[in-house]
Design an enzyme around this catalytic site. Structure first.
Site: not given
Length: 189
Positions: A84, A169-170, A184, A146, A114
């Protein structure tokens, strides 16, 4: 000796101000601009642009403009994928999206990061911060809600739903529903 592009794709610290990388980055920006300004009904022209912009894409792919990339060539999209509008794919490493998947509006996929320590990310004779990368893989039959953000190195299995606004993040296992920040698993399907 490795080129800066080879370092980038290997996940090592690299100089994104390297001339080879900048040349492709600028070319991708030209193609991105053309794509984002092409009439959405002109499928032939849109697919011609995607052929030059993306690494690979399958049948029945729909990418709503505007769509933003770093290099484009590191993006690989399967069959029957819908992306989208207002998505940002920072493809400094490989982004793979499996068949029959959907990416909600405003989703960001990052393969670049970074160093955390300021002294290690500051440039030496460059305007660009030092960077490193990790690929992102999204399986088949996945729905990314979204405004989600997917960070470097994440693998999302098959048959997964990621709730809108999640920060992934995982890695997320197959056959699950996952939501939140950090994202999660809340149930298996």
């Amino acid at each position: 000796m490795m080129t800066e592009k080879e370092k980038m794709l290997a996940g090592e610290i690299y100089d994104c101000g390297d001339p080879e990388l900048l040349t492709r980055w600028h070319y991708a920006k030209q193609l991105q601009l053309q794509y984002n300004n092409t009439d959405s009904r002109d499928r032939e022209k849109l697919f011609a642009i995607l052929k030059d912009l993306l690494g690979t894409y399958g049948k029945d792919v729909w990418i709503s403009a505007p769509f933003f990339v770093d290099y484009g060539e590191n993006i690989h999209i399967g069959n029957q994928v819908e992306i989208n509008m207002n998505c940002v794919f920072l493809d400094c490493n490989r982004i793979t999206i499996g068949d029959h998947s959907g990416i909600g509006p405003g989703t960001h996929i990052y393969t670049v990061a970074h160093p955390v320590e300021p002294s290690k990310r500051l440039p030496e004779n460059s305007q660009f911060w030092k960077s490193f990368t990790a690929p992102v893989t999204i399986g088949s039959n996945v729905w990314i809600g979204g405004s989600s953000v997917i960070l470097p190195g994440v693998i999302i299995g098959d048959n997964v739903t990621i709730g809108a606004g999640s920060v992934v993040t995982k890695s997320i296992p197959s056959n699950s529903v996952a939501v939140g920040n950090p994202c999660r698993v809340i149930r298996m399907v």
